[in-house]
Design a protein around this motif. Structure first.
Motif, PDB file in Angstrom:
ATOM      1  N   VAL A  92      48.068  49.748  33.833  1.00  0.00           N
ATOM      2  CA  VAL A  92      47.475  48.710  34.618  1.00  0.00           C
ATOM      3  C   VAL A  92      47.272  48.844  35.911  1.00  0.00           C
ATOM      4  O   VAL A  92      47.610  49.112  36.690  1.00  0.00           O
ATOM      5  CB  VAL A  92      48.834  47.283  34.222  1.00  0.00           C
ATOM      6  CG1 VAL A  92      47.715  46.336  35.174  1.00  0.00           C
ATOM      7  CG2 VAL A  92      48.881  46.967  33.172  1.00  0.00           C
ATOM      8  N   LEU A  93      45.988  48.782  36.203  1.00  0.00           N
ATOM      9  CA  LEU A  93      45.171  49.268  38.100  1.00  0.00           C
ATOM     10  C   LEU A  93      44.702  47.190  38.827  1.00  0.00           C
ATOM     11  O   LEU A  93      43.718  46.990  37.169  1.00  0.00           O
ATOM     12  CB  LEU A  93      44.434  49.656  38.016  1.00  0.00           C
ATOM     13  CG  LEU A  93      44.489  50.875  37.378  1.00  0.00           C
ATOM     14  CD1 LEU A  93      43.465  51.033  36.027  1.00  0.00           C
ATOM     15  CD2 LEU A  93      43.524  51.945  38.192  1.00  0.00           C
ATOM     16  N   ARG A  94      44.463  46.533  39.310  1.00  0.00           N
ATOM     17  CA  ARG A  94      43.949  45.106  39.890  1.00  0.00           C
ATOM     18  C   ARG A  94      43.838  45.850  41.448  1.00  0.00           C
ATOM     19  O   ARG A  94      43.936  46.235  42.322  1.00  0.00           O
ATOM     20  CB  ARG A  94      46.018  44.101  39.986  1.00  0.00           C
ATOM     21  CG  ARG A  94      45.832  44.428  39.151  1.00  0.00           C
ATOM     22  CD  ARG A  94      46.913  42.783  38.735  1.00  0.00           C
ATOM     23  NE  ARG A  94      48.023  42.850  37.681  1.00  0.00           N
ATOM     24  CZ  ARG A  94      49.486  43.482  37.362  1.00  0.00           C
ATOM     25  NH1 ARG A  94      49.315  43.873  38.368  1.00  0.00           N
ATOM     26  NH2 ARG A  94      49.885  42.981  36.251  1.00  0.00           N
ATOM     27  N   ARG A  95      42.685  45.162  41.202  1.00  0.00           N
ATOM     28  CA  ARG A  95      41.796  45.064  42.621  1.00  0.00           C
ATOM     29  C   ARG A  95      41.024  43.688  43.235  1.00  0.00           C
ATOM     30  O   ARG A  95      40.897  43.247  41.846  1.00  0.00           O
ATOM     31  CB  ARG A  95      41.314  46.091  42.625  1.00  0.00           C
ATOM     32  CG  ARG A  95      40.215  46.429  44.169  1.00  0.00           C
ATOM     33  CD  ARG A  95      39.989  47.637  45.412  1.00  0.00           C
ATOM     34  NE  ARG A  95      39.194  47.474  45.662  1.00  0.00           N
ATOM     35  CZ  ARG A  95      38.131  48.300  46.294  1.00  0.00           C
ATOM     36  NH1 ARG A  95      38.586  49.748  46.074  1.00  0.00           N
ATOM     37  NH2 ARG A  95      38.181  48.491  47.955  1.00  0.00           N
ATOM     38  N   THR A  96      41.014  43.528  43.977  1.00  0.00           N
ATOM     39  CA  THR A  96      40.074  42.363  44.390  1.00  0.00           C
ATOM     40  C   THR A  96      38.769  42.577  45.259  1.00  0.00           C
ATOM     41  O   THR A  96      39.207  43.407  45.725  1.00  0.00           O
ATOM     42  CB  THR A  96      40.751  41.471  45.249  1.00  0.00           C
ATOM     43  OG1 THR A  96      42.209  40.940  44.563  1.00  0.00           O
ATOM     44  CG2 THR A  96      40.521  40.065  46.113  1.00  0.00           C
ATOM     45  N   TYR A  97      37.669  41.912  44.933  1.00  0.00           N
ATOM     46  CA  TYR A  97      36.617  41.952  45.291  1.00  0.00           C
ATOM     47  C   TYR A  97      35.808  41.235  46.200  1.00  0.00           C
ATOM     48  O   TYR A  97      35.487  39.699  45.275  1.00  0.00           O
ATOM     49  CB  TYR A  97      35.337  42.448  44.369  1.00  0.00           C
ATOM     50  CG  TYR A  97      35.901  44.269  43.337  1.00  0.00           C
ATOM     51  CD1 TYR A  97      35.697  45.322  44.029  1.00  0.00           C
ATOM     52  CD2 TYR A  97      36.557  44.032  42.334  1.00  0.00           C
ATOM     53  CE1 TYR A  97      35.732  46.491  43.640  1.00  0.00           C
ATOM     54  CE2 TYR A  97      37.032  45.643  41.661  1.00  0.00           C
ATOM     55  CZ  TYR A  97      36.918  46.337  42.311  1.00  0.00           C
ATOM     56  OH  TYR A  97      36.904  47.802  41.879  1.00  0.00           O
ATOM     57  N   ARG A  98      34.967  41.553  47.077  1.00  0.00           N
ATOM     58  CA  ARG A  98      34.660  40.332  47.928  1.00  0.00           C
ATOM     59  C   ARG A  98      33.130  40.144  47.143  1.00  0.00           C
ATOM     60  O   ARG A  98      32.422  39.832  48.144  1.00  0.00           O
ATOM     61  CB  ARG A  98      34.435  40.166  49.039  1.00  0.00           C
ATOM     62  CG  ARG A  98      35.746  41.182  49.948  1.00  0.00           C
ATOM     63  CD  ARG A  98      36.704  39.597  49.711  1.00  0.00           C
ATOM     64  NE  ARG A  98      38.427  39.994  50.352  1.00  0.00           N
ATOM     65  CZ  ARG A  98      39.163  38.373  50.294  1.00  0.00           C
ATOM     66  NH1 ARG A  98      38.666  38.099  49.831  1.00  0.00           N
ATOM     67  NH2 ARG A  98      40.281  38.962  50.305  1.00  0.00           N
ATOM     68  N   ALA A  99      33.089  39.456  46.118  1.00  0.00           N
ATOM     69  CA  ALA A  99      32.079  39.423  45.107  1.00  0.00           C
ATOM     70  C   ALA A  99      31.987  37.975  44.318  1.00  0.00           C
ATOM     71  O   ALA A  99      33.562  38.190  43.613  1.00  0.00           O
ATOM     72  CB  ALA A  99      31.792  40.250  44.718  1.00  0.00           C
ATOM     73  N   PRO A 100      30.983  37.296  43.612  1.00  0.00           N
ATOM     74  CA  PRO A 100      31.979  36.042  42.586  1.00  0.00           C
ATOM     75  C   PRO A 100      31.392  37.054  41.399  1.00  0.00           C
ATOM     76  O   PRO A 100      31.704  38.193  41.576  1.00  0.00           O
ATOM     77  CB  PRO A 100      30.021  35.786  42.539  1.00  0.00           C
ATOM     78  CG  PRO A 100      29.762  35.526  43.982  1.00  0.00           C
ATOM     79  CD  PRO A 100      29.979  37.201  44.544  1.00  0.00           C
ATOM     80  N   VAL A 101      32.627  36.506  40.693  1.00  0.00           N
ATOM     81  CA  VAL A 101      32.768  37.051  39.217  1.00  0.00           C
ATOM     82  C   VAL A 101      31.433  37.243  38.155  1.00  0.00           C
ATOM     83  O   VAL A 101      31.283  38.441  38.184  1.00  0.00           O
ATOM     84  CB  VAL A 101      33.976  35.688  38.345  1.00  0.00           C
ATOM     85  CG1 VAL A 101      33.596  36.577  37.103  1.00  0.00           C
ATOM     86  CG2 VAL A 101      34.857  35.416  38.820  1.00  0.00           C
ATOM     87  N   ALA A 102      30.242  36.681  39.057  1.00  0.00           N
ATOM     88  CA  ALA A 102      28.900  37.000  37.901  1.00  0.00           C
ATOM     89  C   ALA A 102      28.544  37.723  38.393  1.00  0.00           C
ATOM     90  O   ALA A 102      27.711  38.703  37.541  1.00  0.00           O
ATOM     91  CB  ALA A 102      28.572  35.555  37.854  1.00  0.00           C
ATOM     92  N   ASP A 103      28.747  38.310  39.336  1.00  0.00           N
ATOM     93  CA  ASP A 103      27.882  39.486  40.013  1.00  0.00           C
ATOM     94  C   ASP A 103      29.133  40.711  39.579  1.00  0.00           C
ATOM     95  O   ASP A 103      28.497  41.624  39.853  1.00  0.00           O
ATOM     96  CB  ASP A 103      28.058  39.464  41.448  1.00  0.00           C
ATOM     97  CG  ASP A 103      27.498  40.686  42.215  1.00  0.00           C
ATOM     98  OD1 ASP A 103      26.444  40.924  41.367  1.00  0.00           O
ATOM     99  OD2 ASP A 103      27.938  41.520  43.608  1.00  0.00           O
TER     100      ASP A 103
END
Length: 206
Positions: free
Chosen positions: A30-41
Protein backbone atom coordinates in the motif's frame (compact mmCIF):
# COMPACT_ATOMS: atom_id res chain seq x y z
CA UNK A 1 16.44 19.85 -9.29
CA UNK A 2 14.28 17.22 -7.60
CA UNK A 3 13.95 17.51 -3.83
CA UNK A 4 14.63 13.80 -3.34
CA UNK A 5 14.23 13.76 0.44
CA UNK A 6 10.90 15.60 0.23
CA UNK A 7 9.50 13.25 -2.40
CA UNK A 8 10.62 10.16 -0.49
CA UNK A 9 9.02 11.46 2.71
CA UNK A 10 5.78 12.34 0.88
CA UNK A 11 4.94 8.66 0.33
CA UNK A 12 3.44 6.53 3.10
CA UNK A 13 4.36 2.86 2.62
CA UNK A 14 2.92 -0.28 4.18
CA UNK A 15 2.95 -4.01 3.56
CA UNK A 16 0.85 -6.76 5.09
CA UNK A 17 -0.81 -10.09 4.51
CA UNK A 18 -4.43 -11.13 4.68
CA UNK A 19 -7.08 -13.42 3.23
CA UNK A 20 -7.50 -13.27 -0.54
CA UNK A 21 -10.93 -12.72 -2.06
CA UNK A 22 -10.92 -16.09 -3.80
CA UNK A 23 -9.38 -17.95 -0.88
CA UNK A 24 -5.83 -18.40 0.32
CA UNK A 25 -3.57 -15.60 1.47
CA UNK A 26 -2.23 -12.52 -0.28
CA UNK A 27 0.42 -9.87 0.22
CA UNK A 28 -0.77 -6.26 0.10
CA UNK A 29 1.55 -3.39 -0.78
CA UNK A 30 0.00 0.00 0.00
CA UNK A 31 1.23 3.47 -0.96
CA UNK A 32 -0.39 6.81 -0.12
CA UNK A 33 0.49 10.30 -1.28
CA UNK A 34 -1.23 13.70 -1.33
CA UNK A 35 -1.16 15.84 -4.47
CA UNK A 36 -1.82 19.57 -4.64
CA UNK A 37 -4.36 19.21 -7.42
CA UNK A 38 -8.13 18.60 -7.59
CA UNK A 39 -9.44 15.03 -7.77
CA UNK A 40 -10.70 15.51 -11.33
CA UNK A 41 -7.26 16.63 -12.52
CA UNK A 42 -5.45 13.72 -10.83
CA UNK A 43 -7.99 11.26 -12.25
CA UNK A 44 -7.50 12.70 -15.74
CA UNK A 45 -3.70 12.46 -15.40
CA UNK A 46 -4.08 8.78 -14.46
CA UNK A 47 -6.55 7.79 -17.19
CA UNK A 48 -6.16 10.05 -20.24
CA UNK A 49 -3.67 8.35 -22.60
CA UNK A 50 -2.46 11.72 -23.93
CA UNK A 51 -1.50 12.73 -20.39
CA UNK A 52 -0.33 9.33 -19.07
CA UNK A 53 2.35 9.04 -21.77
CA UNK A 54 3.85 12.36 -20.62
CA UNK A 55 4.78 11.04 -17.17
CA UNK A 56 4.54 7.22 -17.29
CA UNK A 57 4.22 4.98 -20.38
CA UNK A 58 2.19 5.16 -23.60
CA UNK A 59 -1.24 3.75 -22.76
CA UNK A 60 -3.69 2.03 -25.10
CA UNK A 61 -6.71 -0.26 -24.93
CA UNK A 62 -10.43 -0.35 -24.33
CA UNK A 63 -10.31 1.91 -21.29
CA UNK A 64 -13.56 1.11 -19.50
CA UNK A 65 -14.83 -1.41 -16.97
CA UNK A 66 -14.67 -4.81 -18.64
CA UNK A 67 -12.06 -3.61 -21.13
CA UNK A 68 -8.31 -4.00 -21.14
CA UNK A 69 -5.23 -1.81 -21.21
CA UNK A 70 -1.59 -2.02 -22.23
CA UNK A 71 1.33 0.12 -21.09
CA UNK A 72 3.87 0.09 -23.91
CA UNK A 73 6.98 -1.77 -22.81
CA UNK A 74 5.42 -2.62 -19.46
CA UNK A 75 2.41 -4.44 -18.04
CA UNK A 76 -1.13 -4.78 -19.30
CA UNK A 77 -4.29 -6.27 -17.91
CA UNK A 78 -8.04 -6.19 -17.52
CA UNK A 79 -10.03 -3.27 -16.12
CA UNK A 80 -12.18 -4.82 -13.43
CA UNK A 81 -13.85 -1.68 -12.08
CA UNK A 82 -13.85 1.99 -13.05
CA UNK A 83 -15.81 4.64 -11.13
CA UNK A 84 -14.70 8.11 -12.30
CA UNK A 85 -13.28 10.12 -10.70
CA UNK A 86 -12.86 8.02 -7.57
CA UNK A 87 -11.44 4.55 -8.12
CA UNK A 88 -10.40 1.87 -10.56
CA UNK A 89 -9.16 -1.70 -10.19
CA UNK A 90 -7.09 -3.54 -12.78
CA UNK A 91 -5.11 -6.72 -13.14
CA UNK A 92 -1.47 -5.86 -13.69
CA UNK A 93 0.74 -8.27 -15.59
CA UNK A 94 -1.31 -11.33 -14.64
CA UNK A 95 -4.79 -12.29 -13.43
CA UNK A 96 -3.76 -12.66 -9.78
CA UNK A 97 -1.76 -9.41 -9.62
CA UNK A 98 -4.32 -6.71 -8.83
CA UNK A 99 -3.88 -2.94 -8.48
CA UNK A 100 -6.51 -0.65 -6.98
CA UNK A 101 -6.24 3.15 -7.10
CA UNK A 102 -8.48 5.23 -4.84
CA UNK A 103 -8.72 9.03 -4.93
CA UNK A 104 -10.36 11.14 -2.25
CA UNK A 105 -10.55 14.91 -1.70
CA UNK A 106 -8.04 16.49 0.62
CA UNK A 107 -7.92 20.00 2.00
CA UNK A 108 -7.22 23.09 -0.12
CA UNK A 109 -8.01 21.47 -3.49
CA UNK A 110 -5.67 18.56 -2.73
CA UNK A 111 -6.16 14.88 -3.57
CA UNK A 112 -5.24 11.88 -1.45
CA UNK A 113 -4.19 8.92 -3.59
CA UNK A 114 -3.98 5.38 -2.31
CA UNK A 115 -2.55 2.57 -4.45
CA UNK A 116 -2.87 -1.04 -3.29
CA UNK A 117 -1.12 -3.89 -5.13
CA UNK A 118 -2.03 -7.41 -4.07
CA UNK A 119 -0.55 -10.74 -5.16
CA UNK A 120 -0.95 -14.29 -3.81
CA UNK A 121 1.46 -15.26 -1.06
CA UNK A 122 2.72 -18.04 -3.36
CA UNK A 123 3.94 -15.38 -5.78
CA UNK A 124 5.42 -12.98 -3.22
CA UNK A 125 6.67 -15.72 -0.82
CA UNK A 126 6.55 -13.22 2.07
CA UNK A 127 6.19 -9.53 2.69
CA UNK A 128 9.68 -9.18 1.21
CA UNK A 129 7.80 -9.41 -2.10
CA UNK A 130 7.05 -5.71 -1.58
CA UNK A 131 10.57 -5.04 -2.85
CA UNK A 132 9.59 -6.41 -6.25
CA UNK A 133 6.98 -3.69 -6.83
CA UNK A 134 7.20 -1.00 -4.14
CA UNK A 135 10.14 0.99 -5.55
CA UNK A 136 8.57 0.94 -9.00
CA UNK A 137 5.33 2.39 -7.67
CA UNK A 138 7.32 4.98 -5.73
CA UNK A 139 8.85 6.06 -9.03
CA UNK A 140 5.42 6.26 -10.65
CA UNK A 141 4.09 8.45 -7.84
CA UNK A 142 7.15 10.68 -8.21
CA UNK A 143 6.55 11.00 -11.95
CA UNK A 144 2.91 11.89 -11.37
CA UNK A 145 3.88 14.51 -8.79
CA UNK A 146 6.35 16.19 -11.11
CA UNK A 147 3.83 16.13 -13.97
CA UNK A 148 1.10 17.71 -11.85
CA UNK A 149 3.60 20.39 -10.84
CA UNK A 150 4.09 21.23 -14.51
CA UNK A 151 7.50 19.59 -14.85
CA UNK A 152 6.87 17.84 -18.17
CA UNK A 153 9.72 15.95 -19.84
CA UNK A 154 10.15 14.87 -23.46
CA UNK A 155 10.89 11.24 -22.59
CA UNK A 156 9.63 9.92 -19.22
CA UNK A 157 11.53 6.65 -19.66
CA UNK A 158 14.83 8.49 -20.12
CA UNK A 159 13.98 10.75 -17.18
CA UNK A 160 13.38 7.67 -15.01
CA UNK A 161 16.98 6.64 -15.69
CA UNK A 162 18.48 10.03 -14.82
CA UNK A 163 21.01 10.28 -11.96
CA UNK A 164 18.48 12.12 -9.78
CA UNK A 165 15.77 9.51 -10.18
CA UNK A 166 18.29 6.71 -9.67
CA UNK A 167 19.22 8.36 -6.37
CA UNK A 168 15.51 8.58 -5.53
CA UNK A 169 15.17 4.86 -6.31
CA UNK A 170 18.06 4.00 -3.99
CA UNK A 171 16.31 5.87 -1.21
CA UNK A 172 13.04 4.17 -2.11
CA UNK A 173 14.62 0.72 -1.83
CA UNK A 174 16.02 1.62 1.60
CA UNK A 175 12.56 2.81 2.68
CA UNK A 176 10.87 -0.40 1.52
CA UNK A 177 13.51 -2.55 3.22
CA UNK A 178 12.78 -0.69 6.45
CA UNK A 179 9.03 -1.28 6.03
CA UNK A 180 9.51 -5.00 5.40
CA UNK A 181 11.93 -5.35 8.33
CA UNK A 182 9.45 -3.59 10.61
CA UNK A 183 6.73 -6.04 9.59
CA UNK A 184 8.69 -8.84 11.23
CA UNK A 185 7.28 -11.41 8.81
CA UNK A 186 10.08 -11.83 6.26
CA UNK A 187 13.34 -13.68 6.98
CA UNK A 188 16.60 -11.81 6.56
CA UNK A 189 17.71 -13.87 3.57
CA UNK A 190 14.51 -13.05 1.65
CA UNK A 191 14.89 -9.35 2.46
CA UNK A 192 18.49 -9.41 1.25
CA UNK A 193 17.48 -11.19 -1.95
CA UNK A 194 14.64 -8.71 -2.45
CA UNK A 195 17.01 -5.77 -2.03
CA UNK A 196 19.44 -7.27 -4.52
CA UNK A 197 16.67 -7.79 -7.07
CA UNK A 198 15.30 -4.27 -6.53
CA UNK A 199 18.75 -2.72 -6.98
CA UNK A 200 19.29 -4.67 -10.21
CA UNK A 201 15.89 -3.60 -11.54
CA UNK A 202 15.58 -0.01 -10.34
CA UNK A 203 19.20 1.13 -9.96
CA UNK A 204 21.13 -0.95 -12.51
CA UNK A 205 24.82 -0.29 -13.05
CA UNK A 206 25.39 2.25 -15.81
Amino acid sequence: MIDIAQHLAAIHRAVGTGPAEGGGEEVRVVLRRTYRAPVADVWDALTDPDRVKRWFYPLSGDLRAGGSFQLEGNAGGEIRTCEPPRTFTVTFGGPTSVVEVLLSPGGDEATDLQLTHTVPIEMARSEAGALFVGPGWDGALLGLALFLQGEVVDDPIAAANSPEVREFSRGSIDAWVAVVEASGTAPADEIAAGRQMAEAQFTPAE
